[in-house]
Design an enzyme around this catalytic site. Structure first.
Site, PDB file in Angstrom:
ATOM      1  N   HIS A  52     -13.307  48.325  87.568  1.00 12.62           N
ATOM      2  CA  HIS A  52     -12.184  47.935  88.298  1.00 12.62           C
ATOM      3  C   HIS A  52     -11.150  47.207  87.594  1.00 12.62           C
ATOM      4  O   HIS A  52      -9.913  47.196  87.832  1.00 12.62           O
ATOM      5  CB  HIS A  52     -12.661  47.035  89.682  1.00 12.62           C
ATOM      6  N   SER A  67     -12.935  51.055  94.751  1.00 15.88           N
ATOM      7  CA  SER A  67     -11.854  51.716  93.836  1.00 15.88           C
ATOM      8  C   SER A  67     -10.734  52.328  94.764  1.00 15.88           C
ATOM      9  O   SER A  67      -9.565  51.885  94.562  1.00 15.88           O
ATOM     10  CB  SER A  67     -12.551  52.663  93.127  1.00 15.88           C
ATOM     11  N   GLU A  76     -15.361  61.758  99.226  1.00 15.54           N
ATOM     12  CA  GLU A  76     -16.617  61.063  99.527  1.00 15.54           C
ATOM     13  C   GLU A  76     -17.385  62.027 100.202  1.00 15.54           C
ATOM     14  O   GLU A  76     -17.001  62.398 101.256  1.00 15.54           O
ATOM     15  CB  GLU A  76     -16.453  59.707 100.011  1.00 15.54           C
ATOM     16  N   ASP A  84     -16.739  67.913  98.080  1.00 13.19           N
ATOM     17  CA  ASP A  84     -17.530  67.532  96.756  1.00 13.19           C
ATOM     18  C   ASP A  84     -16.005  67.329  95.763  1.00 13.19           C
ATOM     19  O   ASP A  84     -15.128  68.161  95.671  1.00 13.19           O
ATOM     20  CB  ASP A  84     -18.129  69.004  96.208  1.00 13.19           C
ATOM     21  N   GLY A  85     -16.006  66.162  95.321  1.00 15.23           N
ATOM     22  CA  GLY A  85     -15.010  65.671  94.430  1.00 15.23           C
ATOM     23  C   GLY A  85     -14.847  66.488  93.182  1.00 15.23           C
ATOM     24  O   GLY A  85     -13.693  66.568  92.756  1.00 15.23           O
ATOM     25  N   ASP A 121     -16.079  58.960  89.138  1.00 11.05           N
ATOM     26  CA  ASP A 121     -16.953  57.666  89.329  1.00 11.05           C
ATOM     27  C   ASP A 121     -18.398  58.109  90.042  1.00 11.05           C
ATOM     28  O   ASP A 121     -18.436  57.641  91.010  1.00 11.05           O
ATOM     29  CB  ASP A 121     -16.624  56.434  89.746  1.00 11.05           C
TER      30      ASP A 121
HETATM   31  N1  SAM Z   1     -15.791  54.920  93.076  1.00  6.79           N
HETATM   32  C1  SAM Z   1     -16.331  53.875  93.840  1.00  6.79           C
HETATM   33  C2  SAM Z   1     -15.934  52.464  93.665  1.00  6.79           C
HETATM   34  O1  SAM Z   1     -15.535  52.252  92.478  1.00  6.79           O
HETATM   35  O2  SAM Z   1     -15.803  51.608  94.492  1.00  6.79           O
HETATM   36  C3  SAM Z   1     -17.872  53.926  93.908  1.00  6.79           C
HETATM   37  C4  SAM Z   1     -18.335  55.400  93.816  1.00  6.79           C
HETATM   38  S1  SAM Z   1     -20.070  55.691  93.812  1.00  6.79           S
HETATM   39  C5  SAM Z   1     -20.509  55.294  92.254  1.00  6.79           C
HETATM   40  C6  SAM Z   1     -20.483  57.162  93.826  1.00  6.79           C
HETATM   41  C7  SAM Z   1     -20.167  57.799  95.071  1.00  6.79           C
HETATM   42  O3  SAM Z   1     -20.028  59.391  95.072  1.00  6.79           O
HETATM   43  C8  SAM Z   1     -21.119  57.554  96.305  1.00  6.79           C
HETATM   44  O4  SAM Z   1     -20.753  56.797  97.509  1.00  6.79           O
HETATM   45  C9  SAM Z   1     -21.812  58.958  96.537  1.00  6.79           C
HETATM   46  O5  SAM Z   1     -22.081  59.020  97.847  1.00  6.79           O
HETATM   47  C10 SAM Z   1     -20.608  59.988  96.227  1.00  6.79           C
HETATM   48  N2  SAM Z   1     -20.808  61.252  95.646  1.00  6.79           N
HETATM   49  C11 SAM Z   1     -22.114  61.787  95.361  1.00  6.79           C
HETATM   50  N3  SAM Z   1     -21.756  63.120  94.928  1.00  6.79           N
HETATM   51  C12 SAM Z   1     -20.248  63.483  95.273  1.00  6.79           C
HETATM   52  C13 SAM Z   1     -19.520  64.559  95.192  1.00  6.79           C
HETATM   53  N4  SAM Z   1     -20.118  65.515  94.519  1.00  6.79           N
HETATM   54  N5  SAM Z   1     -18.307  64.509  95.763  1.00  6.79           N
HETATM   55  C14 SAM Z   1     -17.877  63.336  96.133  1.00  6.79           C
HETATM   56  N6  SAM Z   1     -18.668  62.223  96.336  1.00  6.79           N
HETATM   57  C15 SAM Z   1     -19.923  62.209  95.778  1.00  6.79           C
END
Ligand code: SAM
Length: 304
Positions: free
Chosen positions: A19, A108, A128, A156-157, A182
């Protein structure tokens, strides 16, 4: 799949590094008037309670934001020396905790949202996949009443990113985007997906600013990821910056205790030209405040 919940880790040393880098990058991007497309492919729940059951279990914020805030913004006594990027980040966290007690940690989506310009065409797209975290994220974002400026997608991101690039042109015709990737890396294939995603993104939109977080752990895929990203950036002749922060072993841990995550890295492609100098100042401060034992250290390298 879906065993990872970021609430257990919110505000830990890895979030601090991520961050600080994210905020410093955004500050620079926001200097130019033209609107930005901001994409957070793995957004998490958005806001986290540092006094909830989740964080009690891991207590990871104690070795992250709680320690940093205590040293640099002590309730009494002299604060330790800081750095501009760290101060900016602490101001942001303090803004979410007006009582002075650290109860809330912004993830984030909220770090990015805090930098959006009111009268601009900035757009924030959040992805998410976890059903509960996605619902919580939607509810947290709804409170902002941000309208079309911020959208939440339970998709799916990795897959969602491709059709978003290149981003739509702004009124002056320029296309600008920042992408944060991330993942939780709970499945091994995430490492490959990240590099494939960056490879494709650099083809579709070479001038985008791409930020990738990854864990520094003894696993070949984790070791290879920054090397692979460096190769992809070099092949595309794009500048890059790579920062790592290792807080080292917890001295209170016995030899049989699981060490947990002790180090992580941020790889930035097309970083703002100001980022290196800011991190040269900020990383030693973070290490000084958060370093706790054997294996601690920080690195910063860049090219272009
Ligand atoms: N970016 C956030 C932050 O900095 O506050 C933290 C994110 S955390 C490390 C990763 C997140 O990705 C989790 O909440 C998980 O459920 C989600 N996730 C896992 N696979 C994913 C995908 N293919 N597409 C979107 N989200 C996914």
């Amino acid at each position: 799949m879906f065993s990872y919940r970021h609430a257990f880790h919110a505000g830990n040393h890895a979030d601090v590094l991520k961050h600080v880098v994210l905020l410093a990058t955004l500050r620079h991007l926001m200097h130019k008037e033209a609107g930005l497309t901001l994409i957070d492919t793995h957004a998490g729940a958005g806001l986290y309670r540092l006094d909830s059951d989740f964080t009690d279990k891991g207590d990871e914020a104690r070795d992250g934001i709680v320690k940093l805030m205590g040293a640099l913004r002590p309730a009494s006594g002299q604060p330790a020396a800081s750095a501009a990027a760290v101060d900016d980040y602490l101001d942001l966290i303090a803004g979410f905790n007006p009582s002075g007690q650290l109860r809330v940690y912004p993830g984030s989506p909220f770090v990015v949202h805090s930098t959006l310009r009111a009268a601009s065409r900035d757009r924030l797209r959040l992805y998410e996949l976890h059903p509960t975290d996605s619902r919580t994220l939607s509810a947290n974002i709804a409170q902002l009443e941000a309208g079309r400026t911020v959208s939440v997608h339970r998709e799916d991101g990795f897959a969602a990113l491709r059709p978003l690039l290149p981003p739509p042109p702004g009124p002056g015709g320029s296309r600008r985007a920042m992408v944060l990737i991330d993942p939780s890396y709970e499945i091994k294939s995430d490492y490959h997906k990240v590099s494939a995603c960056i490879q494709e993104s650099l083809k579709r939109f070479p001038t985008g600013c791409y930020l990738v977080w990854y864990p520094v752990i003894p696993r070949p895929e984790a070791h290879d990821l920054p090397r692979r990203l460096r190769t992809l950036a070099n092949q595309s002749q794009r500048p890059w910056l790579h920062a790592t922060l290792a807080i080292g072993q917890d001295p209170s841990h016995g030899p049989d205790d699981r060490p947990g995550l002790t180090a992580s890295g941020m790889f930035v492609i097309n970083p703002p030209y100001t980022l290196k100098a800011q991190l040269q100042e900020a990383l030693p401060v973070l290490l000084n405040m958060l370093g706790r034992g054997r294996g601690q250290g920080q690195t910063l390298e860049s090219a272009g």
